[in-house]
Enzyme design. Structure first.
Site, mmCIF file in Angstrom:
data_model
loop_
_atom_site.group_PDB
_atom_site.id
_atom_site.type_symbol
_atom_site.label_atom_id
_atom_site.label_comp_id
_atom_site.label_asym_id
_atom_site.label_seq_id
_atom_site.Cartn_x
_atom_site.Cartn_y
_atom_site.Cartn_z
ATOM 1 N N GLU A 31 -8.009 0.708 -3.867
ATOM 2 C CA GLU A 31 -9.472 1.006 -2.046
ATOM 3 C C GLU A 31 -9.904 1.680 -2.160
ATOM 4 O O GLU A 31 -10.391 2.363 -2.205
ATOM 5 C CB GLU A 31 -7.873 0.671 -1.347
ATOM 6 N N ARG B 84 3.477 18.905 1.038
ATOM 7 C CA ARG B 84 4.334 20.582 0.979
ATOM 8 C C ARG B 84 3.005 20.471 -0.586
ATOM 9 O O ARG B 84 3.691 21.706 -1.385
ATOM 10 C CB ARG B 84 5.563 19.946 0.466
ATOM 11 N N HIS C 32 -5.297 3.381 -2.031
ATOM 12 C CA HIS C 32 -7.220 3.995 -1.390
ATOM 13 C C HIS C 32 -7.481 5.563 -2.102
ATOM 14 O O HIS C 32 -6.807 6.503 -1.078
ATOM 15 C CB HIS C 32 -6.948 3.954 0.600
ATOM 16 N N ASN D 297 0.880 -1.345 0.120
ATOM 17 C CA ASN D 297 0.219 -0.409 0.068
ATOM 18 C C ASN D 297 1.237 1.522 -0.155
ATOM 19 O O ASN D 297 1.504 1.294 1.267
ATOM 20 C CB ASN D 297 -0.841 -0.250 1.242
ATOM 21 N N ARG E 60 -7.011 13.280 0.589
ATOM 22 C CA ARG E 60 -6.061 13.119 1.499
ATOM 23 C C ARG E 60 -4.869 12.601 1.425
ATOM 24 O O ARG E 60 -3.895 13.127 1.293
ATOM 25 C CB ARG E 60 -6.167 12.654 2.818
ATOM 26 N N HIS E 61 -4.304 11.611 0.711
ATOM 27 C CA HIS E 61 -3.246 11.763 0.169
ATOM 28 C C HIS E 61 -3.305 10.335 -1.499
ATOM 29 O O HIS E 61 -3.016 11.481 -2.373
ATOM 30 C CB HIS E 61 -3.046 10.345 1.131
ATOM 31 N N THR F 62 -7.056 6.110 10.120
ATOM 32 C CA THR F 62 -7.215 5.072 8.617
ATOM 33 C C THR F 62 -7.667 3.947 9.318
ATOM 34 O O THR F 62 -9.416 4.727 9.651
ATOM 35 C CB THR F 62 -5.592 4.254 9.029
ATOM 36 N N THR F 63 -8.239 3.121 8.425
ATOM 37 C CA THR F 63 -9.478 2.358 7.966
ATOM 38 C C THR F 63 -9.573 1.978 9.315
ATOM 39 O O THR F 63 -9.651 0.499 9.340
ATOM 40 C CB THR F 63 -9.105 1.315 7.531
ATOM 41 N N HIS G 207 2.077 1.001 6.270
ATOM 42 C CA HIS G 207 2.301 1.778 7.002
ATOM 43 C C HIS G 207 3.319 1.578 7.845
ATOM 44 O O HIS G 207 4.175 2.319 6.998
ATOM 45 C CB HIS G 207 1.744 2.147 8.639
ATOM 46 N N HIS H 106 -4.369 -4.963 8.166
ATOM 47 C CA HIS H 106 -3.625 -3.914 8.442
ATOM 48 C C HIS H 106 -3.328 -4.090 9.732
ATOM 49 O O HIS H 106 -2.984 -5.180 10.662
ATOM 50 C CB HIS H 106 -5.017 -3.212 9.239
ATOM 51 N N GLY H 107 -1.661 -3.502 10.416
ATOM 52 C CA GLY H 107 -1.382 -3.187 10.900
ATOM 53 C C GLY H 107 -0.052 -4.181 11.384
ATOM 54 O O GLY H 107 0.393 -4.668 12.134
ATOM 55 N N GLU I 15 -11.030 -9.514 3.021
ATOM 56 C CA GLU I 15 -10.107 -9.400 3.195
ATOM 57 C C GLU I 15 -10.043 -9.183 5.092
ATOM 58 O O GLU I 15 -10.941 -7.968 5.190
ATOM 59 C CB GLU I 15 -9.313 -7.917 2.705
ATOM 60 N N ARG J 156 -9.458 8.068 -1.306
ATOM 61 C CA ARG J 156 -10.736 8.296 -0.710
ATOM 62 C C ARG J 156 -11.238 9.819 -0.922
ATOM 63 O O ARG J 156 -10.911 10.306 -1.267
ATOM 64 C CB ARG J 156 -9.999 9.273 0.792
ATOM 65 N N ASP K 98 -0.377 4.637 -0.132
ATOM 66 C CA ASP K 98 -0.981 5.622 0.693
ATOM 67 C C ASP K 98 -0.024 7.005 1.100
ATOM 68 O O ASP K 98 0.149 7.873 0.576
ATOM 69 C CB ASP K 98 -1.730 5.214 1.336
ATOM 70 N N HIS K 99 1.440 6.155 1.929
ATOM 71 C CA HIS K 99 1.869 7.120 3.151
ATOM 72 C C HIS K 99 2.898 7.846 1.965
ATOM 73 O O HIS K 99 3.140 8.967 2.746
ATOM 74 C CB HIS K 99 2.816 6.772 4.249
HETATM 75 N N1 PXP Z 1 -6.028 -2.918 4.188
HETATM 76 C C1 PXP Z 1 -7.093 -2.752 4.015
HETATM 77 C C2 PXP Z 1 -8.571 -2.867 3.367
HETATM 78 C C3 PXP Z 1 -6.001 -1.127 4.570
HETATM 79 O O1 PXP Z 1 -7.316 -0.234 4.829
HETATM 80 C C4 PXP Z 1 -5.497 -0.706 4.706
HETATM 81 C C5 PXP Z 1 -4.895 0.661 5.070
HETATM 82 O O2 PXP Z 1 -5.334 1.510 4.154
HETATM 83 C C6 PXP Z 1 -4.097 -1.619 4.783
HETATM 84 C C7 PXP Z 1 -4.632 -3.048 4.134
HETATM 85 C C8 PXP Z 1 -2.764 -1.925 4.813
HETATM 86 O O3 PXP Z 1 -3.021 -1.256 6.483
HETATM 87 P P1 PXP Z 1 -1.375 -1.303 6.969
HETATM 88 O O4 PXP Z 1 -1.220 0.319 6.285
HETATM 89 O O5 PXP Z 1 -1.968 -0.657 8.744
HETATM 90 O O6 PXP Z 1 0.035 -1.598 6.885
#
Ligand code: PXP
Length: 252
Positions: A73, A21, A46, A10, A52-53, A103-104, A216, A193-194, A154, A48, A12-13
């Site tokens: 996403e 900036r 994702h 992912n 935002r990203h 976050t989600t 993340h 996630h996480g 998922e 959104r 997004d970050h």
């Molecule tokens: N899967 C889904 C559906 C998510 O929304 C996210 C967070 O954007 C992730 C996976 C990845 O989670 P993390 O950024 O905590 O690794």
């Protein structure tokens, strides 16, 4: 032999940092290409509602430039459905979205929105897009995901990832049970996630799970070790777990 597990990255970050900036650097598409080069099996982004990203233009550029699957996403809104039908990504992952969340924060309530989700998913399926629902490890949500026509689920690993000790083991068992339940209904199972280097092996050891989506932790680590390195490292963590499991448990 235990089946291979795919790693979706992912990005997004990268867009979050860019947007801090307001310019064009760092470019999330460049990160996606680098992750692809390092062995990522897919890229997740994702889009959104508040942008935002990731922005619309990022999604178009990702679709044009990647040759690994793009996982779009999104929330189940009309705007995002139009975007998906125009973009035709490999997959769409439906997530709940609240403007004020960081976050989600939880899974999609497929049970509650069953009727509208069925109508929402049908044109995506017809367009040849694989549809996944991001849900909690709950059999009612799994049943509903199958009924609305999702190809995949998922499983939300956030609670597991943040728990410690015995509660973590219980949550991991719940995820494993949910994965088997979904597989028996014909759903492909993903998780995310996480996840980090320490908590991924217990999830990667669940043979039924075919794909992990991670953002993340890997983006944070990439600041210290570089993106290519962390993608390769996470791939190695997963591969190591899968091979240890297949030699200790026979095949699945
Ligand atoms: N899967 C889904 C559906 C998510 O929304 C996210 C967070 O954007 C992730 C996976 C990845 O989670 P993390 O950024 O905590 O690794």
């Amino acid at each position: 032999m235990m089946s291979r597990m795919r790693l979706g990255i992912n990005i997004d970050h990268i867009a979050t940092v860019r947007n801090a900036r307001g310019g064009t650097h760092p470019d999330p598409v460049r990160a996606a290409l680098m992750a692809q080069e390092a062995g990522a099996d897919g890229i997740t982004a994702h889009l959104r509602e508040d942008r935002r990203h990731i922005r619309d233009d990022d999604m178009h550029r990702l679709k044009e430039s990647l040759h690994i699957p793009l996982n779009f996403e999104m929330a189940a809104t009309e705007e995002m459905q139009h975007m998906a039908l125009f973009l035709r990504p490999h997959a769409v992952c439906l997530v709940p979205e609240r403007r004020e969340e960081i976050t989600t924060e939880g899974g999609l309530d497929v049970v509650r929105h069953q009727a509208s989700l069925r109508d929402f998913i049908a044109p995506l399926r017809d367009a040849g897009i694989r549809v996944s629902c991001f849900i909690e490890a709950d059999t009612r949500q799994i049943d509903a995901s199958q009924k609305v026509g999702a190809h995949c689920i998922e499983l939300h690993t956030g609670a597991y990832a943040h728990a410690l000790g015995a509660p973590r083991l219980t949550l991991c068992e719940q995820i494993a049970k949910a994965a088997h339940y979904a597989d028996a209904l014909g759903l492909e199972v993903h998780a995310g996630h996480g996840l980090d280097y320490d908590n991924t092996p217990a999830i990667a050891a669940i043979a039924i799970i075919k794909e992990l989506n991670i953002g993340h932790f890997l983006m944070g680590e990439a600041m210290f070790h570089g993106l290519a390195h962390v993608v390769k490292q996470m791939k190695a963590v997963i591969a190591q777990t899968r091979s240890t499991q297949s030699s200790s448990q026979g095949h699945e």
